[in-house]
Scaffold this active site. Structure first.
Site, PDB file in Angstrom:
ATOM      1  N   SER A  18      19.496  14.648 -26.381  1.00 16.18           N
ATOM      2  CA  SER A  18      18.072  14.774 -26.443  1.00 16.18           C
ATOM      3  C   SER A  18      17.097  14.101 -27.513  1.00 16.18           C
ATOM      4  O   SER A  18      17.349  14.045 -28.690  1.00 16.18           O
ATOM      5  CB  SER A  18      17.785  16.610 -26.632  1.00 16.18           C
ATOM      6  OG  SER A  18      16.474  16.789 -26.616  1.00 16.18           O
ATOM      7  N   THR A  65      16.863  23.324 -20.992  1.00 15.17           N
ATOM      8  CA  THR A  65      16.849  22.174 -20.097  1.00 15.17           C
ATOM      9  C   THR A  65      18.177  22.509 -19.363  1.00 15.17           C
ATOM     10  O   THR A  65      18.489  23.725 -19.156  1.00 15.17           O
ATOM     11  CB  THR A  65      17.025  20.669 -20.895  1.00 15.17           C
ATOM     12  OG1 THR A  65      17.237  19.899 -19.996  1.00 15.17           O
ATOM     13  CG2 THR A  65      18.314  20.871 -21.750  1.00 15.17           C
ATOM     14  N   LYS A  69      17.245  26.044 -16.456  1.00 11.14           N
ATOM     15  CA  LYS A  69      15.931  26.065 -16.037  1.00 11.14           C
ATOM     16  C   LYS A  69      15.698  27.276 -14.973  1.00 11.14           C
ATOM     17  O   LYS A  69      14.499  28.069 -15.244  1.00 11.14           O
ATOM     18  CB  LYS A  69      15.433  24.885 -15.470  1.00 11.14           C
ATOM     19  CG  LYS A  69      15.244  23.791 -16.631  1.00 11.14           C
ATOM     20  CD  LYS A  69      14.743  22.529 -16.059  1.00 11.14           C
ATOM     21  CE  LYS A  69      14.382  21.526 -17.250  1.00 11.14           C
ATOM     22  NZ  LYS A  69      13.531  20.400 -16.801  1.00 11.14           N
ATOM     23  N   ASN A  90      10.847  25.539 -18.393  1.00 14.47           N
ATOM     24  CA  ASN A  90      11.361  24.679 -19.261  1.00 14.47           C
ATOM     25  C   ASN A  90      10.815  24.949 -20.720  1.00 14.47           C
ATOM     26  O   ASN A  90      11.089  24.319 -21.527  1.00 14.47           O
ATOM     27  CB  ASN A  90      11.030  23.139 -18.909  1.00 14.47           C
ATOM     28  CG  ASN A  90       9.667  22.816 -19.226  1.00 14.47           C
ATOM     29  OD1 ASN A  90       8.717  23.614 -18.994  1.00 14.47           O
ATOM     30  ND2 ASN A  90       9.660  21.592 -19.647  1.00 14.47           N
ATOM     31  N   ASP A 105       6.951  20.483 -16.960  1.00 13.65           N
ATOM     32  CA  ASP A 105       7.436  19.320 -16.495  1.00 13.65           C
ATOM     33  C   ASP A 105       6.429  18.752 -15.460  1.00 13.65           C
ATOM     34  O   ASP A 105       6.085  17.539 -15.490  1.00 13.65           O
ATOM     35  CB  ASP A 105       8.750  19.499 -15.535  1.00 13.65           C
ATOM     36  CG  ASP A 105      10.145  19.722 -16.497  1.00 13.65           C
ATOM     37  OD1 ASP A 105       9.920  18.980 -17.671  1.00 13.65           O
ATOM     38  OD2 ASP A 105      10.941  20.559 -16.187  1.00 13.65           O
ATOM     39  N   GLY A 131      16.039  16.710  -5.875  1.00  9.45           N
ATOM     40  CA  GLY A 131      16.964  17.503  -6.885  1.00  9.45           C
ATOM     41  C   GLY A 131      15.762  18.190  -8.100  1.00  9.45           C
ATOM     42  O   GLY A 131      14.639  18.432  -7.501  1.00  9.45           O
ATOM     43  N   GLY A 132      16.415  18.519  -9.133  1.00  6.36           N
ATOM     44  CA  GLY A 132      15.317  19.284  -9.984  1.00  6.36           C
ATOM     45  C   GLY A 132      14.351  18.468 -10.688  1.00  6.36           C
ATOM     46  O   GLY A 132      13.019  18.841 -10.728  1.00  6.36           O
ATOM     47  N   ALA A 133      14.545  17.226 -10.812  1.00 12.32           N
ATOM     48  CA  ALA A 133      13.299  16.216 -11.151  1.00 12.32           C
ATOM     49  C   ALA A 133      12.326  15.922  -9.983  1.00 12.32           C
ATOM     50  O   ALA A 133      11.241  16.192 -10.221  1.00 12.32           O
ATOM     51  CB  ALA A 133      13.729  14.772 -11.590  1.00 12.32           C
ATOM     52  N   TYR A 231      13.933   6.885 -17.554  1.00 12.94           N
ATOM     53  CA  TYR A 231      13.384   6.055 -18.753  1.00 12.94           C
ATOM     54  C   TYR A 231      14.463   5.242 -19.468  1.00 12.94           C
ATOM     55  O   TYR A 231      14.028   4.355 -20.500  1.00 12.94           O
ATOM     56  CB  TYR A 231      12.845   6.849 -19.843  1.00 12.94           C
ATOM     57  CG  TYR A 231      13.455   8.306 -20.218  1.00 12.94           C
ATOM     58  CD1 TYR A 231      13.346   9.370 -19.376  1.00 12.94           C
ATOM     59  CD2 TYR A 231      14.302   8.136 -21.314  1.00 12.94           C
ATOM     60  CE1 TYR A 231      14.369  10.276 -19.878  1.00 12.94           C
ATOM     61  CE2 TYR A 231      15.101   9.105 -21.471  1.00 12.94           C
ATOM     62  CZ  TYR A 231      15.046  10.377 -20.931  1.00 12.94           C
ATOM     63  OH  TYR A 231      15.820  11.426 -21.262  1.00 12.94           O
TER      64      TYR A 231
HETATM   65  P1  ATR Z   1      17.974  15.915 -11.187  1.00 14.91           P
HETATM   66  O1  ATR Z   1      17.892  17.227 -11.912  1.00 14.91           O
HETATM   67  O2  ATR Z   1      18.149  14.747 -12.311  1.00 14.91           O
HETATM   68  O3  ATR Z   1      17.122  15.621 -10.077  1.00 14.91           O
HETATM   69  P2  ATR Z   1      19.637  16.485  -8.926  1.00 14.91           P
HETATM   70  O4  ATR Z   1      19.211  18.052  -8.891  1.00 14.91           O
HETATM   71  O5  ATR Z   1      21.255  16.272  -9.286  1.00 14.91           O
HETATM   72  O6  ATR Z   1      19.493  15.861 -10.543  1.00 14.91           O
HETATM   73  O7  ATR Z   1      19.155  15.330  -7.979  1.00 14.91           O
HETATM   74  C1  ATR Z   1      19.887  14.156  -7.899  1.00 14.91           C
HETATM   75  C2  ATR Z   1      18.991  13.481  -6.912  1.00 14.91           C
HETATM   76  O8  ATR Z   1      19.443  12.206  -6.826  1.00 14.91           O
HETATM   77  C3  ATR Z   1      19.098  14.164  -5.400  1.00 14.91           C
HETATM   78  O9  ATR Z   1      18.056  13.802  -4.772  1.00 14.91           O
HETATM   79  C4  ATR Z   1      20.174  12.915  -5.021  1.00 14.91           C
HETATM   80  O10 ATR Z   1      20.475  12.977  -3.384  1.00 14.91           O
HETATM   81  P3  ATR Z   1      21.150  14.014  -2.694  1.00 14.91           P
HETATM   82  O11 ATR Z   1      20.087  15.399  -2.711  1.00 14.91           O
HETATM   83  O12 ATR Z   1      21.444  13.515  -1.428  1.00 14.91           O
HETATM   84  O13 ATR Z   1      22.417  14.379  -3.507  1.00 14.91           O
HETATM   85  C5  ATR Z   1      19.849  12.019  -5.457  1.00 14.91           C
HETATM   86  N1  ATR Z   1      21.147  10.837  -5.638  1.00 14.91           N
HETATM   87  C6  ATR Z   1      22.063  10.992  -6.547  1.00 14.91           C
HETATM   88  N2  ATR Z   1      22.977   9.929  -6.329  1.00 14.91           N
HETATM   89  C7  ATR Z   1      22.380   9.240  -5.313  1.00 14.91           C
HETATM   90  C8  ATR Z   1      22.847   8.029  -4.717  1.00 14.91           C
HETATM   91  N3  ATR Z   1      24.021   7.345  -5.137  1.00 14.91           N
HETATM   92  N4  ATR Z   1      22.262   7.605  -3.530  1.00 14.91           N
HETATM   93  C9  ATR Z   1      21.073   8.278  -3.102  1.00 14.91           C
HETATM   94  N5  ATR Z   1      20.555   9.358  -3.830  1.00 14.91           N
HETATM   95  C10 ATR Z   1      21.248   9.676  -4.964  1.00 14.91           C
END
Ligand code: ATR
Length: 290
Positions: A18, A65, A69, A90, A105, A131-133, A231
């Site tokens: 971090s 984090t 969260k 967060n 965020d 996903g989360g982001a 980043y």
């Molecule tokens: P974060 O908190 O970083 O958002 P996450 O909740 O695990 O992490 O979400 C990861 C995101 O990246 C998701 O949208 C995931 O797609 P899926 O919902 O289909 O899993 C996407 N992602 C990760 N690896 C991928 C890949 N190889 N191709 C396309 N999308 C991918």
């Protein structure tokens, strides 16, 4: 440090890489506060104890984090509007009743976009990821007043879930979900105006820097400005493709900066001057190299 030094910190699992301690301690120094910010690796089994312990020791606030969260919510006395909409906290601030949860965020991304001159107001917006982001990014896009929002995610059902959650808060905004760049392009071509984009998947992150979640050149030709939440590397393949097609592209470091700045402002009840932005970004880059 002395008897009056106030303690703040990060809890998550893992927290080893971090940059928050470097950022927060620089802010503490710039504003001349008697405080210190540390990082604690807290596993899920210890989360409730950590919150209770923090209160018992009068720890002034925490950043929270992954993976806490959402799980932390039952242990808080109140939750702010952004955290309620996103279902994600967060930042904790100590009050007489216990910790209040905030989400910085979403405002962090909005402030980063403002700093770089990107606006979603009245615009077509495309979000990659679910996903989360992506959750925080969709909140920022909708809160900014986008006109039409397209969510692209490999797993379409996750995009649909995200859409469903936000629809109740922003009923007037048109939202659609697709699972491929090709499908996205055909919808995006319906509009005469270009689209602003947020890339919120982990695809393209170090060390897998030769990958992008959307590969179609036609997609990038329809992009005006874009933010990649990644980043590291500083310039992702997604950003390179956007720029090669004539668009503007920014990485996620400013979002990370401004979520931390907003947490700092909540804890210390002050407004951080934008004149420190570049200096703080340098501190974060330095911490990333360690
Ligand atoms: P974060 O908190 O970083 O958002 P996450 O909740 O695990 O992490 O979400 C990861 C995101 O990246 C998701 O949208 C995931 O797609 P899926 O919902 O289909 O899993 C996407 N992602 C990760 N690896 C991928 C890949 N190889 N191709 C396309 N999308 C991918």
């Amino acid at each position: 440090m002395d008897v009056n030094t106030k303690l703040y910190g990060l809890m998550g699992h893992p927290v080893g890489h971090s940059v928050s301690p470097a950022l927060q301690n620089e802010l503490i120094r710039l504003y001349g506060l008697n405080a210190v910010y540390l990082a604690w690796d807290v596993e899920t089994v210890g989360l409730e104890e950590a919150v209770k312990g923090g209160r018992a020791l009068s720890i002034g606030g925490f950043n929270v984090t992954v993976p806490h969260k959402k799980n932390i919510m039952p242990y808080l006395t109140d939750i702010d509007d952004a955290a309620r909409k996103l279902g994600s906290v967060n930042t904790l601030k100590l009050t007489a009743e216990g910790y209040v949860g905030y989400n910085t965020d979403m405002p962090g991304l909005m402030r980063a976009c403002g700093y770089d001159g990107i606006s979603f107001k009245g615009r077509n917006a495309v979000l990659i990821g679910a996903g989360g982001a992506a959750n925080a990014a969709l909140g920022a896009i909708l809160e900014s007043g986008a006109k039409r929002v397209l969510i692209i995610n490999r797993t379409r059902e996750r995009a649909e879930e995200l859409k469903k959650r936000f629809e109740t808060f922003y009923p007037g905004i048109r939202m659609e979900c697709v699972s491929s760049g090709a499908e996205a392009v055909s919808l995006m071509r319906e509009e005469t105006e270009k689209w602003n984009a947020v890339q919120a998947t982990s695809v393209g992150m170090f060390p897998d820097t030769e990958a992008a979640a959307v590969t179609e050149d036609a997609f990038y030709e329809l992009i005006d400005s874009a933010v990649d939440i990644i980043y590291n590397p500083e310039k992702t393949l997604f950003m390179k493709k956007t720029e090669a097609a004539g668009g503007k592209a920014y990485n996620g470091l400013k979002m990370l900066l401004f979520q931390g700045v907003r947490s700092f402002e909540i804890w210390h009840e002050l407004k951080v001057d934008d004149k420190y932005t570049e200096q703080l970004l340098d501190i974060m880059k330095g911490a990333m190299k360690k």
